[in-house]
Design a protein around this motif. Structure first.
Motif, PDB file in Angstrom:
ATOM      1  N   MET A 405       0.839  -1.201   0.000  1.00  0.00           N
ATOM      2  CA  MET A 405       0.000   0.000   0.000  1.00  0.00           C
ATOM      3  C   MET A 405       0.871   1.247   0.000  1.00  0.00           C
ATOM      4  O   MET A 405       0.575   2.234  -0.700  1.00  0.00           O
ATOM      5  CB  MET A 405      -0.914   0.011   1.220  1.00  0.00           C
ATOM      6  CG  MET A 405      -1.990  -1.067   1.173  1.00  0.00           C
ATOM      7  SD  MET A 405      -2.903  -1.156   2.755  1.00  0.00           S
ATOM      8  CE  MET A 405      -3.558   0.496   2.834  1.00  0.00           C
ATOM      9  N   SER A 406       1.950   1.219   0.770  1.00  0.00           N
ATOM     10  CA  SER A 406       2.831   2.387   0.849  1.00  0.00           C
ATOM     11  C   SER A 406       3.508   2.653  -0.483  1.00  0.00           C
ATOM     12  O   SER A 406       3.608   3.801  -0.934  1.00  0.00           O
ATOM     13  CB  SER A 406       3.886   2.159   1.938  1.00  0.00           C
ATOM     14  OG  SER A 406       4.804   3.236   1.974  1.00  0.00           O
ATOM     15  N   VAL A 407       3.959   1.565  -1.172  1.00  0.00           N
ATOM     16  CA  VAL A 407       4.642   1.719  -2.465  1.00  0.00           C
ATOM     17  C   VAL A 407       3.680   2.283  -3.504  1.00  0.00           C
ATOM     18  O   VAL A 407       4.000   3.206  -4.269  1.00  0.00           O
ATOM     19  CB  VAL A 407       5.222   0.372  -2.923  1.00  0.00           C
ATOM     20  CG1 VAL A 407       5.720   0.459  -4.381  1.00  0.00           C
ATOM     21  CG2 VAL A 407       6.375  -0.029  -2.020  1.00  0.00           C
ATOM     22  N   ASN A 413       1.634   9.259  -5.915  1.00  0.00           N
ATOM     23  CA  ASN A 413       1.849  10.570  -5.273  1.00  0.00           C
ATOM     24  C   ASN A 413       0.795  10.871  -4.207  1.00  0.00           C
ATOM     25  O   ASN A 413       0.382  12.005  -4.021  1.00  0.00           O
ATOM     26  CB  ASN A 413       1.886  11.674  -6.330  1.00  0.00           C
ATOM     27  CG  ASN A 413       3.105  11.579  -7.226  1.00  0.00           C
ATOM     28  OD1 ASN A 413       4.190  11.247  -6.755  1.00  0.00           O
ATOM     29  ND2 ASN A 413       2.924  11.878  -8.507  1.00  0.00           N
ATOM     30  N   VAL A 414       0.358   9.822  -3.514  1.00  0.00           N
ATOM     31  CA  VAL A 414      -0.574  10.015  -2.368  1.00  0.00           C
ATOM     32  C   VAL A 414       0.247   9.773  -1.083  1.00  0.00           C
ATOM     33  O   VAL A 414       0.269   8.685  -0.520  1.00  0.00           O
ATOM     34  CB  VAL A 414      -1.786   9.076  -2.442  1.00  0.00           C
ATOM     35  CG1 VAL A 414      -2.777   9.425  -1.325  1.00  0.00           C
ATOM     36  CG2 VAL A 414      -2.445   9.169  -3.810  1.00  0.00           C
ATOM     37  N   ILE A 417      -1.328   8.497   2.404  1.00  0.00           N
ATOM     38  CA  ILE A 417      -1.639   7.067   2.548  1.00  0.00           C
ATOM     39  C   ILE A 417      -0.360   6.300   2.843  1.00  0.00           C
ATOM     40  O   ILE A 417      -0.323   5.381   3.672  1.00  0.00           O
ATOM     41  CB  ILE A 417      -2.338   6.530   1.284  1.00  0.00           C
ATOM     42  CG1 ILE A 417      -3.696   7.217   1.124  1.00  0.00           C
ATOM     43  CG2 ILE A 417      -2.502   5.017   1.364  1.00  0.00           C
ATOM     44  CD1 ILE A 417      -4.413   6.820  -0.142  1.00  0.00           C
ATOM     45  N   SER A 418       0.733   6.691   2.214  1.00  0.00           N
ATOM     46  CA  SER A 418       2.026   6.041   2.475  1.00  0.00           C
ATOM     47  C   SER A 418       2.452   6.222   3.928  1.00  0.00           C
ATOM     48  O   SER A 418       2.883   5.262   4.586  1.00  0.00           O
ATOM     49  CB  SER A 418       3.094   6.614   1.537  1.00  0.00           C
ATOM     50  OG  SER A 418       4.376   6.082   1.856  1.00  0.00           O
ATOM     51  N   ASP A 419       2.284   7.458   4.443  1.00  0.00           N
ATOM     52  CA  ASP A 419       2.663   7.722   5.844  1.00  0.00           C
ATOM     53  C   ASP A 419       1.794   6.933   6.809  1.00  0.00           C
ATOM     54  O   ASP A 419       2.268   6.415   7.819  1.00  0.00           O
ATOM     55  CB  ASP A 419       2.558   9.220   6.142  1.00  0.00           C
ATOM     56  CG  ASP A 419       3.604  10.020   5.368  1.00  0.00           C
ATOM     57  OD1 ASP A 419       4.601   9.396   4.933  1.00  0.00           O
ATOM     58  OD2 ASP A 419       3.417  11.250   5.254  1.00  0.00           O
ATOM     59  N   LEU A 420       0.496   6.843   6.472  1.00  0.00           N
ATOM     60  CA  LEU A 420      -0.405   6.062   7.334  1.00  0.00           C
ATOM     61  C   LEU A 420      -0.003   4.598   7.363  1.00  0.00           C
ATOM     62  O   LEU A 420      -0.018   3.950   8.419  1.00  0.00           O
ATOM     63  CB  LEU A 420      -1.857   6.202   6.844  1.00  0.00           C
ATOM     64  CG  LEU A 420      -2.584   7.505   7.185  1.00  0.00           C
ATOM     65  CD1 LEU A 420      -3.918   7.578   6.452  1.00  0.00           C
ATOM     66  CD2 LEU A 420      -2.799   7.579   8.692  1.00  0.00           C
ATOM     67  N   ALA A 421       0.320   4.048   6.245  1.00  0.00           N
ATOM     68  CA  ALA A 421       0.711   2.642   6.177  1.00  0.00           C
ATOM     69  C   ALA A 421       1.988   2.392   6.982  1.00  0.00           C
ATOM     70  O   ALA A 421       2.108   1.394   7.712  1.00  0.00           O
ATOM     71  CB  ALA A 421       0.894   2.223   4.720  1.00  0.00           C
TER      72      ALA A 421
END
Length: 601
Positions: A405-407, A413-414, A417-421
């Motif tokens: 999900m982070s990748v 470019n979201v 969502i990457s930081d949340l994951a």
């Protein structure tokens, strides 16, 4: 010997101990009593003898006065005055008549006295009259500036006393004391001659020799310490008394003291005449006085034996009274060893054994409480293990999914969502891997940062966060996952349900030996009945389920880790907010304060 004694029964040791303890003071008391009674007897005897010496000195004073009256009588006698006025060249017939008259006067004087005295009248007209068998040469051919004649001239008619001294006592001295005076014409005051009264030693000794019932040695001393008379030994008459107690005799009026006489212990008792200033000293053997206190010694021994019998009986009774309840306590302990925790020690008294019994009862209650706590710990452990197992379901799959999900979020470019994951992945990794009893506070704060980041993304501007954390506190140790459940409870049940935005305040600081964690929100608060249920660990329906560890779980963990002295205090008011105050002990790495698993693993 000591080993055999220590292996005896407690009752036997107590009896031996108390008998020995009692015997020592009894023996000392007996010795002390005997010595004290002997001292009292010595003092009483000394007082009695001293009283006798005082009376004897009064007799000597009376004797002195009688001699003075006798000398006055002779001094003023008309016959003596007339005879001494006559010329030395008068006829022999007249001298014979004068001698006869003086002899008659002497006979009258001697007949009125019980004492043996030698009286001499030495006239300046060469007349010589005396009562004895002969006239001493020193009186016949006297010198005006010698001895008693010099003193009589200096006294100018008053009576003077003269002690007969000697350098060495070759043979007993018969005359030891003389009274003399210058005879003067009663009308013109012209000197006529001398009156000398010699006092034999036996005459003085008769006054004091029967003043004591002991085989004592008595001395009559003049003001300079020379022996005027002594009894029974006369060896020192005329000599100066050579004894270390002489200074006491001369410098004090009266008294008594212990001393040594002829290498044996004696008591010296002395008194000073009020008028004569003579010292009467009595040396009494100490042994003769102690013999009078022998009865007291026998009584002391009898009382000591009776005391020992009483001590033996008392020691037996005391030991029995002391060991019987201890024996009962041992029986109860053996029942506890077999698993019977229903036993109870009953005592009628509040002494040390009674208190020991109470402590035993409290110990049994504590054991029962610890068993219950152990059961509770096992239950919590099982719950924790179950929840841990749930949290560990295919962890690699969950990590891989979150990384995927982070990748994808980065590729699209979201960033949010990457930081949340990443944050959620770190939280899961920390909660699963942190199985230590204690962690450094800053590690738990890292987990808290991830959690607050996720909640901030979720709620946006729903609440503000204020953190005030003391730098030195970040290195202290706390149980893992301790703060996050409290923060989660504050957000979920306080701030989330509040109308409008709120504030979450976190303060962490150490003070003295304690670490304080205060978490405050201005959410909706809670009712008093709900607050009471939470404080009593009963509000199980309010435990959050999405973290696996709720508020009450934290409260129980702190109590199990550190005891009732530490824990959680909650203050809440409806529509005003809730404050949670956590008190923990200061624990640093390597301090060794927690040396075992708190839940008994």
């Amino acid at each position: 010997m000591i080993s055999r004694f220590m292996n005896l029964s407690l009752q036997s040791k107590l009896m031996i101990f108390f008998i020995v303890i009692a015997m020592v003071p009894l023996i000392f008391l007996g010795v002390f009593t005997y010595q004290k009674s002997s001292e009292i007897v010595k003092e009483q005897v000394s007082e009695q003898v001293l009283e006798g010496l005082i009376q004897t000195n009064k007799s000597l004073s009376f004797f002195h006065k009688d001699i003075e009256q006798l000398s006055n009588y002779i001094y003023r006698n008309n016959i003596v005055q007339e005879v001494l006025k006559k010329s030395k060249t008068r006829s022999d017939l007249e001298k014979y008549e004068d001698n006869t008259e003086i002899k008659n006067l002497f006979d009258i004087v001697e007949g009125s006295k019980n004492w043996k005295l030698n009286i001499y009248i030495i006239g300046l007209n060469n007349d010589r009259y005396f009562t004895g068998d002969f006239l001493p040469n020193e009186y016949d051919q006297y010198f005006n500036n010698w001895g008693i004649f010099r003193k009589a001239n200096e006294a100018n008619g008053a009576l003077i006393w003269d002690t007969h001294y000697t350098i060495r006592n070759v043979e007993p001295q018969e005359v030891v004391l003389s009274a003399g005076r210058l005879i003067k014409n009663t009308q013109t005051g012209q000197p006529l001659g001398f009156l000398i009264i010699d006092i034999p030693e036996n005459t003085i000794a008769e006054i004091y020799q029967n003043s004591s019932n002991y085989s004592n040695q008595t001395f009559l001393l003049d003001e300079d310490g020379y022996v005027i008379s002594s009894y029974p030994s006369k060896a020192t008459v005329g000599l100066k008394l050579k004894h270390h107690a002489l200074d006491d005799f001369l410098n004090n009026q009266r008294g008594y003291l212990k001393t040594i006489w002829k290498s044996k212990p004696y008591i010296a008792i002395y008194d000073t005449g009020e008028d004569t200033h003579y010292k009467l000293a009595n040396f009494i053997p100490e042994g003769e006085i102690i013999q009078k206190s022998s009865l007291i010694g026998y009584i002391t021994i009898i009382l000591a034996v009776i005391g020992l019998i009483f001590v033996f009986w008392s020691a037996y009774l005391f030991a029995k009274t002391f060991t019987v309840p201890i024996s009962r306590l041992i029986v109860l302990m053996k029942k506890v060893e077999k698993g019977d925790l229903t036993v109870k020690f009953h005592s009628l008294f509040r002494d040390e054994i009674g208190i020991l019994g109470e402590r035993f009862n409290q110990m049994i209650k504590r054991i029962q409480s610890l068993i219950n706590e152990s059961v509770e710990k096992q239950r919590l452990l099982q719950e924790a293990e179950i929840k841990t197992l749930r949290a560990q379901i295919n962890p690699h799959f969950l990590y891989n999914t979150l990384e995927t999900m982070s990748v994808i979020a980065k590729q699209k470019n979201v960033k949010i969502i990457s930081d949340l994951a990443v944050a959620l992945g770190d939280m899961m990794r920390y909660s699963i891997k942190k199985n230590q009893d204690l962690v450094v506070l800053k590690e738990d704060l890292t987990l808290l940062e991830h959690y607050l980041f996720i909640q901030h993304i979720r709620f946006q501007d729903k609440f503000n966060i204020r953190c005030n954390i003391k730098e030195s506190s970040k290195e202290l140790l706390i149980p893992p996952l301790l703060i996050q459940p409290i923060i989660e409870n504050a957000i979920t049940h306080g701030l989330e349900m509040k109308m409008g935005s709120g504030t979450l305040e976190i303060n962490i600081y150490d003070l003295g030996e304690n670490l304080y964690i205060d978490i405050k929100d201005d959410g909706i608060g809670m009712e008093n009945n709900l607050l009471k249920l939470i404080q009593e660990h009963k509000a199980v329906s309010h435990i959050p389920t999405h973290t696996g560890i709720g508020l009450i779980n934290v409260m129980k963990r702190i109590e199990l880790y550190f005891g009732s002295e530490y824990g959680v205090k909650i203050e809440s008011e409806v529509n005003r907010g809730t404050s949670v105050h956590i008190k923990l002990p200061v624990i640093r790495e390597g301090s060794g304060k927690i040396d075992k698993d708190p839940i008994g693993r």
